[in-house]
Scaffold this motif. Structure first.
Motif, PDB file in Angstrom:
ATOM      1  N   LEU A 168       7.523   6.133   2.520  1.00  0.00           N
ATOM      2  CA  LEU A 168       6.152   6.458   2.898  1.00  0.00           C
ATOM      3  C   LEU A 168       6.202   7.753   3.703  1.00  0.00           C
ATOM      4  CD1 LEU A 168       4.917   2.903   3.935  1.00  0.00           C
ATOM      5  CD2 LEU A 168       4.573   4.074   1.761  1.00  0.00           C
ATOM      6  N   ARG A 221       5.336  -0.702   5.527  1.00  0.00           N
ATOM      7  CA  ARG A 221       4.379  -0.060   6.429  1.00  0.00           C
ATOM      8  C   ARG A 221       4.954   0.118   7.823  1.00  0.00           C
ATOM      9  NH1 ARG A 221      -0.973   0.028   4.578  1.00  0.00           N
ATOM     10  NH2 ARG A 221      -1.684   0.369   6.713  1.00  0.00           N
ATOM     11  N   GLY A 240       4.734   7.097  -0.903  1.00  0.00           N
ATOM     12  CA  GLY A 240       3.603   6.220  -1.161  1.00  0.00           C
ATOM     13  C   GLY A 240       3.504   5.746  -2.594  1.00  0.00           C
ATOM     14  N   PHE A 248      -1.234   5.337   3.939  1.00  0.00           N
ATOM     15  CA  PHE A 248       0.107   5.103   3.412  1.00  0.00           C
ATOM     16  C   PHE A 248       0.127   5.198   1.884  1.00  0.00           C
ATOM     17  CE2 PHE A 248       1.298   2.872   7.472  1.00  0.00           C
ATOM     18  CZ  PHE A 248       2.349   3.706   7.779  1.00  0.00           C
TER      19      PHE A 248
END
Length: 522
Positions: A396, A192, A369, A140
């Motif tokens: 991400l 995430r 990211g 990530f």
């Protein structure tokens, strides 16, 4: 997966992808594994995808360790050069375990090149020539840098990754964010999971504050141009005389230009007393590494004196030389002070750092990211001072979400069948003192097969008697211990034993291998 379970998998000798969110303890587990592996007589090459990441492990870049430098591929000429490179042959064959940290930023083509080189130099068609390979990182985080293509060359999509088929150790503990209930940890977890809400936006907006003047902060920005402008503004504000240092070079213009692009030192470096600086080269003997921060406090003659923040040590900084070699000859060379101004640094260069406070500008974030890396450098929400956000800042890479779910699944299955590694309080990782990334087990008092050692010593006595020379002239005890420790099976593997040069291998190699082979079937 718990840290102790990940350590157990690593110690099993399997190829591993060690992953998890920032602050989960990947580096802690890795250092523990390296210490235990060294204690067991293994030679570990510690590398990373970038120079700054490598300094966190006192290692070197995979580009440097592999000997492949800035090549984009291996030509037939390169392959012939590898086959005849005794130094690289010895390096690859002395290595039992290859560690590559910050794997998210490594191009898949680079991983394939190292895999190809290892097979050639070790004369072994297994993945990476049979070395245990440990890949470490968080996909990530920042992806590989691309210039002309929108397609990202992820390491996990490479042929080398497929051949390795690494076991997945996904650590889920959290240690960087200091308080379990800190809102920053919940924010990073939501990023995430792809579950950001309006409340998270409000949370970040609350950190768009002026940076206090009474604390030291690291300023993180997305573009080199912004970083350079901020650094120049601070330099001009210093009421002190300046000195300017110009890069010198030798070699063909095209090669020199490529080398300059790979070096972080600027072609013209202006310094004053009070300037914030960052070292951009490794010199562990002098006490600094790529990424070490400090301040210019004086000049000793022509050269700046830098006080390091991490040790208060004073260093008189002199020029460092970077070179590009081919066929044993230097083809290009540049020299400059190994410094750059560092009131501000790019987010790319911050990956791997842990900060108490940071001023972060994400208004020009340009790759997935980037915001995640910047925010996760800081230990708590109270240490973040935001200068701006854009739409890309909190994104991400979409391709990683699906793959991350698969990594978690594989890790969970592995965890169910894996016990914790037993405690070994005496195993302490001691980083190498200089640029070597591999600690040589042949130099240690690590265990060796005493029965095999006695067989080899008896053979050596016969040879010494027949040639009327002292036994050590045939092979030294340290060489016999190295043989009894590593038990090489081929002439190429013999090159990995310290003290066995080409002449010794030519004279005694086949007999030594026969003794080891016969011993193995007893």
């Amino acid at each position: 997966m718990r840290q102790a379970q990940a350590l157990s998998v690593l110690l099993s000798g399997a190829n591993v992808f060690l992953t998890g969110p920032p602050g989960a303890g990947k580096t802690y587990v890795l250092n523990d594994f390296i210490a235990r592996a060294q204690h067991r007589g293994k030679n570990v090459a510690v590398t990373a995808s970038t120079g700054i990441a490598a300094t966190h492990l006192n290692g070197t870049t995979i580009h440097s360790w592999s000997g492949l430098g800035i090549r984009d591929g291996l030509t037939p000429h390169d392959i012939e050069w590898l086959k005849n490179n005794a130094a690289l042959q010895k390096r690859y064959n002395t290595t039992d375990i290859l560690v590559i940290d910050e794997i998210s930023m490594l191009h898949g083509t680079r991983l394939d090149m190292v895999n190809q080189a290892a097979k050639i130099l070790r004369e072994n068609d297994a993945a990476f020539g049979g070395m245990q390979v440990v890949l470490v990182g968080d996909l990530f985080q920042l992806p590989p840098v691309t210039r002309d293509s929108e397609v990202l060359d992820f390491a996990h999509l490479s042929q080398a990754w497929q051949e390795l088929d690494p076991k997945i150790c996904y650590i889920t503990e959290q240690h960087r964010q200091t308080t379990e209930n800190d809102p920053l940890l919940e924010l990073l977890t939501a990023m995430r999971a792809g579950e950001l809400t309006e409340e998270h936006g409000v949370l970040l907006t609350s950190r768009q504050l002026d940076t206090p003047h009474d604390i030291v902060v690291t300023r993180l920005y997305t573009h080199n141009l912004d970083v350079d402008a901020i650094n120049q503004r601070h330099l001009v504000a210093l009421n002190a005389n300046s000195k300017t240092y110009h890069m010198s070079s030798k070699g063909a213009a095209a090669r020199v230009e490529r080398l300059k692009q790979s070096v972080l030192a600027p072609e013209a470096l202006q310094l004053k007393t009070g300037a914030e600086v960052m070292f951009v080269a490794n010199n562990f003997g002098e006490g600094f590494a790529n990424g070490t921060r400090g301040q210019v406090v004086d000049f000793h003659g022509h050269w700046p004196v830098v006080r390091l923040y991490n040790s208060e040590r004073l260093i008189i900084v002199q020029p460092h030389t970077w070179s590009q070699t081919e066929d044993g000859r230097v083809r290009a060379e540049v020299s400059q002070l190994p410094l750059r101004l560092a009131w501000a640094i790019t987010i790319h260069k911050s990956q791997g750092m842990s900060l108490d406070a940071a001023e972060i500008d994400l208004s020009q974030a340009f790759t997935p990211g980037m915001g995640y890396v910047a925010l996760s450098r800081v230990r708590s929400l109270d240490g973040i001072y935001l200068r701006g956000l854009n739409r890309m800042a909190l994104q991400l890479h979409p391709a990683i979400f699906t793959f991350d779910a698969e990594l978690k699944r594989q890790s969970a299955e592995l965890a169910q069948a894996t016990a914790d590694a037993p405690a070994e309080p005496d195993a302490v990782y001691t980083p190498p003192p200089r640029l070597r990334s591999a600690k040589r087990a042949d130099d240690d008092d690590t265990p060796y097969d005493e029965a095999l050692f006695e067989l080899l010593r008896a053979w050596r006595t016969e040879q010494a008697t027949a040639q009327s020379v002292p036994p050590y002239v045939i092979l030294h005890d340290s060489v016999l211990k190295g043989l009894a420790r590593r038990k090489p099976q081929t002439l190429v593997e013999l090159t990995g034993i310290k003290g066995l040069g080409p002449a010794k291998i030519n004279n005694y190699g086949k007999k030594v291998l026969a003794i080891i082979a016969d011993y193995g079937v007893q």
